[in-house]
Design a protein around this motif. Sequence first.
Motif, PDB file in Angstrom:
ATOM      1  N   PHE A   1     -12.877  -7.319 -50.217  1.00 26.49           N
ATOM      2  CA  PHE A   1     -12.939  -5.894 -50.565  1.00 26.49           C
ATOM      3  C   PHE A   1     -11.782  -5.136 -49.929  1.00 26.49           C
ATOM      4  N   HIS A   2     -10.931  -5.831 -49.192  1.00 29.84           N
ATOM      5  CA  HIS A   2      -9.868  -5.203 -48.407  1.00 29.84           C
ATOM      6  C   HIS A   2      -8.519  -5.757 -48.853  1.00 29.84           C
ATOM      7  N   THR A   3      -7.467  -4.977 -48.649  1.00 30.68           N
ATOM      8  CA  THR A   3      -6.129  -5.359 -49.103  1.00 30.68           C
ATOM      9  C   THR A   3      -5.689  -6.744 -48.601  1.00 30.68           C
ATOM     10  N   HIS A   4      -6.101  -7.105 -47.384  1.00 31.95           N
ATOM     11  CA  HIS A   4      -5.631  -8.357 -46.795  1.00 31.95           C
ATOM     12  C   HIS A   4      -6.096  -9.580 -47.600  1.00 31.95           C
TER      13      HIS A   4
ATOM     14  N   GLY B   1      -2.416 -10.247 -39.402  1.00 36.52           N
ATOM     15  CA  GLY B   1      -2.203  -8.829 -39.679  1.00 36.52           C
ATOM     16  C   GLY B   1      -3.497  -8.073 -39.728  1.00 36.52           C
ATOM     17  N   SER B   2      -3.382  -6.786 -40.038  1.00 33.83           N
ATOM     18  CA  SER B   2      -4.499  -5.818 -40.128  1.00 33.83           C
ATOM     19  C   SER B   2      -4.843  -5.186 -38.795  1.00 33.83           C
ATOM     20  N   ALA B   3      -4.415  -5.789 -37.711  1.00 31.55           N
ATOM     21  CA  ALA B   3      -4.629  -5.229 -36.371  1.00 31.55           C
ATOM     22  C   ALA B   3      -3.584  -5.908 -35.478  1.00 31.55           C
ATOM     23  N   PRO B   4      -3.286  -5.311 -34.325  1.00 35.67           N
ATOM     24  CA  PRO B   4      -2.227  -5.900 -33.496  1.00 35.67           C
ATOM     25  C   PRO B   4      -2.616  -7.254 -32.903  1.00 35.67           C
ATOM     26  N   LEU B   5      -1.693  -8.198 -33.001  1.00 35.95           N
ATOM     27  CA  LEU B   5      -1.881  -9.515 -32.386  1.00 35.95           C
ATOM     28  C   LEU B   5      -1.279  -9.414 -30.990  1.00 35.95           C
TER      29      LEU B   5
ATOM     30  N   LEU C   1       3.004 -15.890 -37.611  1.00 34.32           N
ATOM     31  CA  LEU C   1       3.888 -14.902 -38.244  1.00 34.32           C
ATOM     32  C   LEU C   1       3.088 -13.604 -38.389  1.00 34.32           C
ATOM     33  N   GLU C   2       3.489 -12.579 -37.628  1.00 31.81           N
ATOM     34  CA  GLU C   2       2.760 -11.306 -37.697  1.00 31.81           C
ATOM     35  C   GLU C   2       3.433 -10.368 -38.681  1.00 31.81           C
ATOM     36  N   ARG C   3       2.603  -9.742 -39.495  1.00 33.76           N
ATOM     37  CA  ARG C   3       3.108  -8.774 -40.470  1.00 33.76           C
ATOM     38  C   ARG C   3       2.317  -7.483 -40.331  1.00 33.76           C
ATOM     39  N   TYR C   4       2.802  -6.418 -40.967  1.00 31.58           N
ATOM     40  CA  TYR C   4       2.166  -5.108 -40.829  1.00 31.58           C
ATOM     41  C   TYR C   4       2.136  -4.409 -42.183  1.00 31.58           C
ATOM     42  N   GLY C   5       1.000  -3.793 -42.472  1.00 27.19           N
ATOM     43  CA  GLY C   5       0.901  -3.030 -43.708  1.00 27.19           C
ATOM     44  C   GLY C   5      -0.357  -2.202 -43.675  1.00 27.19           C
ATOM     45  N   MET C   6      -0.641  -1.543 -44.763  1.00 29.61           N
ATOM     46  CA  MET C   6      -1.875  -0.777 -44.863  1.00 29.61           C
ATOM     47  C   MET C   6      -2.301  -0.674 -46.319  1.00 29.61           C
ATOM     48  N   THR C   7      -3.546  -0.274 -46.519  1.00 27.41           N
ATOM     49  CA  THR C   7      -4.088  -0.193 -47.871  1.00 27.41           C
ATOM     50  C   THR C   7      -3.152   0.590 -48.799  1.00 27.41           C
ATOM     51  N   GLU C   8      -2.669   1.722 -48.324  1.00 28.70           N
ATOM     52  CA  GLU C   8      -1.876   2.622 -49.175  1.00 28.70           C
ATOM     53  C   GLU C   8      -0.503   2.070 -49.539  1.00 28.70           C
ATOM     54  N   THR C   9       0.022   1.201 -48.704  1.00 30.30           N
ATOM     55  CA  THR C   9       1.427   0.800 -48.868  1.00 30.30           C
ATOM     56  C   THR C   9       1.606  -0.674 -49.169  1.00 30.30           C
TER      57      THR C   9
ATOM     58  N   GLY D   1       1.136   7.330 -40.411  1.00 28.77           N
ATOM     59  CA  GLY D   1       0.181   7.691 -39.349  1.00 28.77           C
ATOM     60  C   GLY D   1       0.233   6.716 -38.184  1.00 28.77           C
ATOM     61  N   ASP D   2       1.066   5.685 -38.289  1.00 22.54           N
ATOM     62  CA  ASP D   2       1.267   4.767 -37.164  1.00 22.54           C
ATOM     63  C   ASP D   2       2.497   5.205 -36.384  1.00 22.54           C
ATOM     64  N   MET D   3       2.426   5.069 -35.064  1.00 22.02           N
ATOM     65  CA  MET D   3       3.603   5.325 -34.237  1.00 22.02           C
ATOM     66  C   MET D   3       4.292   3.983 -33.994  1.00 22.02           C
TER      67      MET D   3
ATOM     68  N   ARG E   1       8.036  -2.339 -33.692  1.00 20.13           N
ATOM     69  CA  ARG E   1       6.870  -2.549 -32.847  1.00 20.13           C
ATOM     70  C   ARG E   1       5.926  -1.377 -33.084  1.00 20.13           C
ATOM     71  N   ILE E   2       4.657  -1.667 -33.344  1.00 20.93           N
ATOM     72  CA  ILE E   2       3.675  -0.600 -33.565  1.00 20.93           C
ATOM     73  C   ILE E   2       3.064  -0.254 -32.205  1.00 20.93           C
ATOM     74  N   VAL E   3       3.084   1.025 -31.872  1.00 23.88           N
ATOM     75  CA  VAL E   3       2.525   1.391 -30.560  1.00 23.88           C
ATOM     76  C   VAL E   3       1.161   2.067 -30.687  1.00 23.88           C
ATOM     77  N   GLY E   4       0.658   2.198 -31.892  1.00 25.16           N
ATOM     78  CA  GLY E   4      -0.698   2.730 -32.060  1.00 25.16           C
ATOM     79  C   GLY E   4      -0.746   3.782 -33.147  1.00 25.16           C
ATOM     80  N   ARG E   5      -1.949   4.163 -33.545  1.00 22.70           N
ATOM     81  CA  ARG E   5      -2.108   5.235 -34.522  1.00 22.70           C
ATOM     82  C   ARG E   5      -1.730   6.557 -33.861  1.00 22.70           C
ATOM     83  N   ALA E   6      -1.110   7.460 -34.628  1.00 20.44           N
ATOM     84  CA  ALA E   6      -0.733   8.755 -34.063  1.00 20.44           C
ATOM     85  C   ALA E   6      -1.957   9.448 -33.474  1.00 20.44           C
TER      86      ALA E   6
ATOM     87  N   GLY F   1     -11.245  -6.603 -37.779  1.00 20.09           N
ATOM     88  CA  GLY F   1     -10.773  -6.897 -36.436  1.00 20.09           C
ATOM     89  C   GLY F   1     -10.133  -5.713 -35.734  1.00 20.09           C
ATOM     90  N   LYS F   2     -10.209  -4.539 -36.343  1.00 20.13           N
ATOM     91  CA  LYS F   2      -9.616  -3.365 -35.695  1.00 20.13           C
ATOM     92  C   LYS F   2     -10.569  -2.824 -34.644  1.00 20.13           C
ATOM     93  N   VAL F   3     -10.023  -2.540 -33.457  1.00 18.45           N
ATOM     94  CA  VAL F   3     -10.842  -1.945 -32.407  1.00 18.45           C
ATOM     95  C   VAL F   3     -11.209  -0.528 -32.821  1.00 18.45           C
TER      96      VAL F   3
END
Length: 505
Positions: free
Chosen positions: A206-209, A276-280, A297-305, A381-383, A393-398, A488-490
Motif C-alpha cells: 500500500f506504500h510507494t516502497h 530506504g523509507s527511513a534513515p539507515l 545501498l541506501e536511497r531516499y525518496g517520498m510518496t510525492e516524489t 520538508g526534509d532538511m 545527507r538527510i538530517v531530519g524532517r524540518a 520503520g519510521k520512528v
Amino acid sequence: MDGSLFGLIRSRIEDPAADFLVEPDGARLSYGGLLERSGRLANLFVRLGVRPGDRIAIQAEKSVDALLVYLATLRAGAVHLPLNPAYTLAEVRYFLADAEPALFIRRPGQEAEMRALAAELGVPRIETLGADGGSLAAAAHEQPAEFDDVPRGAGDLAAILYTSGTTGRSKGAMLTHGNLASNAETLREAWRFTAADRLLHALPIFHTHGLFVATNTILLAGGSMLFLPGLDLDAILRLLPRATAMMGVPTYYTRLLARPDFTRALAAHMRLFVSGSAPLSVETHREFEARTGHRILERYGMTETNMICSNPYDGPRVPGSVGPALPGVAVRIAEPATGATLPRGEVGIVEVKGPNVFKGYWRMPGKTAEEFRPDGYFITGDMGVMDEAGYVRIVGRAKDLIISGGLNVYPAEVEAAIEELPGVAECAVIGVPHPDFGEGVVAVVTPRPGEPAPDEASIRAALRDTLAAFKQPKRVFLADALPRNTMGKVQKKVLRDRYAGTFVR
Ligand code: AMP
C-alpha cells in the motif's frame, strides 16, 4: 501516443512462461498468468461500471490478488488507491469520502458497517478480497482473460497514495503514469535490474516502497519476485538463497542482524541489498558489511516524489548518506524561507524537480501550491546537506528540527553520535518544551541486547567531547523499543507527547 505504465510493462514481457511471482509455498505466477488474471479483473472493473479516471480503492491484506488489482486498475485506465489494512473504519471513512471511488475492494469482516458506510458515502460498488479470494476473485473468474488496455497519456493519473499525515489531514498524492514509469526506468538502470533478477519482496504494497520502487522496477526489468505476505524473518532466511536482491526498510536489516543464522554464507550470492523509507544508521551499515561483506545501498525518496537520491551501484556507497540525485532528477538544498540554493555543506531544505515529481494533492490546490516554489521545485520538508561530490545527507524532517536556546539542533547528528556509543542499539532525539531554552534536547535510547546497558550519566558524559553543549541531550531516557510505523519510521510525535513534561510541569 500511449504513455501508460502498463503499456511499458507489457512491452518488456518477452517470455510469457517466465516467472513473475513465486510464493513461499512454491506457487508461481508467470507473466502470461499476470496478463490473464489482470485481464479478467480489468474486464470485471469495466462491468462493475468503472470508467477511465475513476478511483478504485482497496484495503486488503497483501496477496497476489491485491497486487493484480493494481495492475488491472492500470489496464482499465482507472486510478489505484491502496489503503493500509491497519486503518480503522473511521479512517477509511475519510479516504472514501475524499476520493469518491467507483469501487471499494475491502477485506472480509465488518460486513454491516462497511455496507452502511458505502451507502452513506455513495460508493456505488463494494467487493471483498480475502485469503480465499472473496467476492472479487469469484466474479473475476467468470470474466474473459483478453482485455484491450485503455490508452493513457503520461500526464494521466495512475494512483493516489495518501501520505501518512502525522500532522493534520492526510493528503492524497496524485501520481501519473509518467511519474511512475520514469522513476521505475531510472531505478532499473541505476540498480542494474535484469530479467535474471529475483527480488525478495517482504514490504507492504500500500506504500510507494513495496508497490512502486520494488514492483515497478522488477516489472520493467522482466524479473521476478519472491513474494512474502509480510516481514517473516524465518521465511526471509529460508528464501534468501533463491533471491538475487532484496529491498527493505532499515528495521529489516537490524532484525536480520539480530539473527545469528543470518550468515555471510547465506548472503554471499546476493547481488544487492537496498534500504530506504527511513534513515539507515551508520552502525547498521557497518555491521551489515562486517557480517556479510555487502554494503547496503541506501536511497531516499517520498510518496510525492518517488525516488530522489541513491547511492551508486558502482562507486562509493557512503554510510549515513543517501547518495547523489538520481539521473534526470534535480535536487537542491535551499534556504527554507526563499528557496535560494545554499552553498555545499550548508544545511537547508531538500527541494526536487523532475519527471518523478507528483501532480499535486488530490482536491487540495491550495496545499499543493504552498509546497511548490515558483520555479517548479517541490519542497520535500526534509532538511539535508550536500557535499562537494553531490552526496546528500538527510538530517531530519524540518518539523523535527529542534531549536534550543535559539540554536538549531539537527536530531540526526545527535542520534548518530549516540548510536556510536557502547551498549546503544538505537536512539531517537526530540525537542520538548523547556522553560529557559524554548525546547530542550531529549534522547531516547534502546540498549543493545547482550551488552551492559548504558545509563544516562555515561551517555551524557561520553557526548561532552563530541557535541557542542547546546546539542547535548539534557535528559536521556532508556526504552525497550522506539515507536515505529509499518515503514520503520520512528514516530517522533509519540515520543514528544510522551516526554512533553520532562522540563515543564
Ligand atoms: P513516505 O512518503 O512515507 O515514503 O515518507 C517519505 C519520508 O521518509 C521522506 O520525506 C524522509 O523524511 C523519509 N525517508 C525516506 N528515505 C529516507 C532515507 N534513506 N533516509 C532518511 N529519511 C528517509
